[in-house]
Motif scaffolding. Structure first.
Motif, PDB file in Angstrom:
ATOM      1  N   HIS A   3      42.885  25.202  46.718  1.00 60.71           N
ATOM      2  CA  HIS A   3      42.614  26.387  45.971  1.00 60.71           C
ATOM      3  C   HIS A   3      41.394  27.026  45.270  1.00 60.71           C
ATOM      4  CE1 HIS A   3      43.820  28.292  41.727  1.00 60.71           C
ATOM      5  NE2 HIS A   3      42.888  27.939  41.023  1.00 60.71           N
ATOM      6  N   ASN A   4      41.695  28.281  45.343  1.00 62.43           N
ATOM      7  CA  ASN A   4      40.677  29.455  45.599  1.00 62.43           C
ATOM      8  C   ASN A   4      40.778  29.931  44.856  1.00 62.43           C
ATOM      9  OD1 ASN A   4      38.571  31.001  46.442  1.00 62.43           O
ATOM     10  ND2 ASN A   4      39.038  31.356  48.624  1.00 62.43           N
ATOM     11  N   VAL A   5      39.111  29.850  43.642  1.00 57.26           N
ATOM     12  CA  VAL A   5      39.551  30.775  42.555  1.00 57.26           C
ATOM     13  C   VAL A   5      39.398  32.228  42.848  1.00 57.26           C
ATOM     14  CG1 VAL A   5      38.063  30.775  40.396  1.00 57.26           C
ATOM     15  CG2 VAL A   5      38.588  28.335  40.954  1.00 57.26           C
ATOM     16  N   ASN A   6      37.952  32.430  43.709  1.00 60.12           N
ATOM     17  CA  ASN A   6      37.433  33.726  44.083  1.00 60.12           C
ATOM     18  C   ASN A   6      39.162  34.514  44.216  1.00 60.12           C
ATOM     19  OD1 ASN A   6      35.052  32.583  43.904  1.00 60.12           O
ATOM     20  ND2 ASN A   6      34.594  32.201  46.032  1.00 60.12           N
ATOM     21  N   ASN A   7      39.850  34.056  45.277  1.00 62.85           N
ATOM     22  CA  ASN A   7      41.334  34.794  45.499  1.00 62.85           C
ATOM     23  C   ASN A   7      42.014  34.973  44.262  1.00 62.85           C
ATOM     24  OD1 ASN A   7      40.742  34.216  48.168  1.00 62.85           O
ATOM     25  ND2 ASN A   7      41.398  32.811  48.833  1.00 62.85           N
ATOM     26  N   ASP A   8      41.383  33.608  43.787  1.00 63.17           N
ATOM     27  CA  ASP A   8      42.872  34.285  42.334  1.00 63.17           C
ATOM     28  C   ASP A   8      42.161  34.958  41.727  1.00 63.17           C
ATOM     29  OD1 ASP A   8      44.977  32.767  43.077  1.00 63.17           O
ATOM     30  OD2 ASP A   8      43.692  31.087  41.836  1.00 63.17           O
ATOM     31  N   VAL A   9      40.637  35.045  41.296  1.00 60.37           N
ATOM     32  CA  VAL A   9      40.286  35.974  40.116  1.00 60.37           C
ATOM     33  C   VAL A   9      40.699  37.486  41.408  1.00 60.37           C
ATOM     34  CG1 VAL A   9      37.810  37.222  40.027  1.00 60.37           C
ATOM     35  CG2 VAL A   9      39.018  34.489  39.201  1.00 60.37           C
ATOM     36  N   GLY A  10      40.174  37.351  42.381  1.00 61.22           N
ATOM     37  CA  GLY A  10      39.869  38.715  42.732  1.00 61.22           C
ATOM     38  C   GLY A  10      41.980  39.724  43.036  1.00 61.22           C
ATOM     39  N   LYS A  11      42.560  38.417  43.059  1.00 55.78           N
ATOM     40  CA  LYS A  11      43.755  39.000  43.050  1.00 55.78           C
ATOM     41  C   LYS A  11      43.896  39.766  41.554  1.00 55.78           C
ATOM     42  CE  LYS A  11      46.100  36.105  46.617  1.00 55.78           C
ATOM     43  NZ  LYS A  11      47.001  35.131  46.799  1.00 55.78           N
ATOM     44  N   MET A  12      43.803  39.419  40.175  1.00 51.19           N
ATOM     45  CA  MET A  12      43.451  39.712  39.059  1.00 51.19           C
ATOM     46  C   MET A  12      42.789  40.574  39.416  1.00 51.19           C
ATOM     47  SD  MET A  12      46.068  37.482  38.026  1.00 51.19           S
ATOM     48  CE  MET A  12      45.903  37.869  36.230  1.00 51.19           C
ATOM     49  N   ILE A  13      41.875  41.134  39.977  1.00 52.99           N
ATOM     50  CA  ILE A  13      41.448  42.300  39.085  1.00 52.99           C
ATOM     51  C   ILE A  13      42.401  43.235  39.961  1.00 52.99           C
ATOM     52  CG2 ILE A  13      38.698  43.744  40.283  1.00 52.99           C
ATOM     53  CD1 ILE A  13      37.536  41.057  40.060  1.00 52.99           C
ATOM     54  N   LYS A  15      45.374  43.365  40.712  1.00 53.04           N
ATOM     55  CA  LYS A  15      46.402  43.981  39.945  1.00 53.04           C
ATOM     56  C   LYS A  15      45.651  45.120  38.393  1.00 53.04           C
ATOM     57  CE  LYS A  15      48.862  41.156  36.179  1.00 53.04           C
ATOM     58  NZ  LYS A  15      49.083  40.180  35.645  1.00 53.04           N
ATOM     59  N   TYR A  16      45.435  45.179  37.952  1.00 53.90           N
ATOM     60  CA  TYR A  16      44.745  44.992  36.725  1.00 53.90           C
ATOM     61  C   TYR A  16      44.193  46.264  36.782  1.00 53.90           C
ATOM     62  CZ  TYR A  16      45.399  41.684  33.595  1.00 53.90           C
ATOM     63  OH  TYR A  16      46.605  40.713  33.043  1.00 53.90           O
ATOM     64  N   ARG A  17      43.569  46.699  38.076  1.00 50.64           N
ATOM     65  CA  ARG A  17      42.353  48.038  38.764  1.00 50.64           C
ATOM     66  C   ARG A  17      44.013  48.933  39.338  1.00 50.64           C
ATOM     67  NH1 ARG A  17      43.051  49.520  43.789  1.00 50.64           N
ATOM     68  NH2 ARG A  17      42.460  47.896  44.713  1.00 50.64           N
ATOM     69  N   ARG A  18      45.138  48.369  40.108  1.00 47.97           N
ATOM     70  CA  ARG A  18      46.242  49.338  40.339  1.00 47.97           C
ATOM     71  C   ARG A  18      46.896  49.283  39.252  1.00 47.97           C
ATOM     72  NH1 ARG A  18      47.994  45.884  45.667  1.00 47.97           N
ATOM     73  NH2 ARG A  18      46.294  46.843  46.855  1.00 47.97           N
ATOM     74  N   ALA A  19      47.116  48.415  38.313  1.00 40.15           N
ATOM     75  CA  ALA A  19      47.835  48.885  36.752  1.00 40.15           C
ATOM     76  C   ALA A  19      47.335  50.000  36.231  1.00 40.15           C
ATOM     77  CB  ALA A  19      47.436  47.966  36.086  1.00 40.15           C
ATOM     78  N   GLU A  84      54.356  39.516  36.860  1.00 43.32           N
ATOM     79  CA  GLU A  84      53.290  40.351  37.396  1.00 43.32           C
ATOM     80  C   GLU A  84      54.234  42.046  36.992  1.00 43.32           C
ATOM     81  OE1 GLU A  84      50.622  40.397  41.345  1.00 43.32           O
ATOM     82  OE2 GLU A  84      50.736  38.609  40.264  1.00 43.32           O
ATOM     83  N   LYS A  85      54.744  42.320  37.871  1.00 40.97           N
ATOM     84  CA  LYS A  85      55.634  43.678  37.989  1.00 40.97           C
ATOM     85  C   LYS A  85      55.199  44.247  36.479  1.00 40.97           C
ATOM     86  CE  LYS A  85      57.771  43.675  42.131  1.00 40.97           C
ATOM     87  NZ  LYS A  85      59.094  43.505  42.945  1.00 40.97           N
ATOM     88  N   ILE A  86      56.011  43.212  35.406  1.00 47.57           N
ATOM     89  CA  ILE A  86      56.803  43.391  34.022  1.00 47.57           C
ATOM     90  C   ILE A  86      55.173  43.939  33.515  1.00 47.57           C
ATOM     91  CG2 ILE A  86      57.049  42.670  31.917  1.00 47.57           C
ATOM     92  CD1 ILE A  86      59.530  41.865  33.346  1.00 47.57           C
ATOM     93  N   ASP A  87      54.268  42.927  33.931  1.00 48.82           N
ATOM     94  CA  ASP A  87      52.959  42.621  33.282  1.00 48.82           C
ATOM     95  C   ASP A  87      52.102  43.872  33.724  1.00 48.82           C
ATOM     96  OD1 ASP A  87      50.479  42.063  31.424  1.00 48.82           O
ATOM     97  OD2 ASP A  87      50.031  40.955  33.169  1.00 48.82           O
TER      98      ASP A  87
END
Length: 114
Positions: A3-13, A15-19, A84-87
């Motif tokens: 598990h890579n926290v950096n990847n997870d955090v990056g994906k969330m950033i 996601k919210y940037r695109r939103a 994730e799409k709904i969010d």
């Protein structure tokens, strides 16, 4: 695979940037960081400090804790993608629009019980 926290955090950033309909360049300007650095953050290539995480969250108008959430406990990946799409779509709505969606969802779920 670990598990890579950096990847997870990056994906969330990302996601919210695109939103928020920000490009990496636009968010980088708000944060006063280079677009390539932001790209490396989103790809999980580097560790970021809590200070940087907080600045990013503030620029995105969200609680920093949201950037630390992961979907690793969700076994059904297609379900996770749909949620994730709904969010992402809900993030673009204002408060009154969210109330309308909430009321509609509540009514749909009530019909499900019938």
């Amino acid at each position: 695979m670990s598990h890579n926290v950096n990847n997870d955090v990056g994906k969330m950033i990302r996601k919210y940037r695109r939103a928020r309909n920000y490009t990496q360049e636009e968010l980088g300007e708000i944060l006063q960081i280079d677009q390539s650095y932001l790209g490396r953050i989103e790809r999980g290539e580097i560790n970021i400090t809590l200070d940087t995480l907080t600045k990013i969250a503030k620029a995105l108008g969200i609680n920093p804790a949201l950037l630390l959430e992961t979907k690793q406990n969700v076994s059904d990946q297609s379900r996770a993608k749909i949620l994730e799409k709904i969010d992402s779509q809900l993030l673009t709505l204002n408060t009154s629009e969210l109330m309308i969606v909430h009321n509609m969802l509540r009514e749909v779920l009530q019909l499900k019980k019938i």
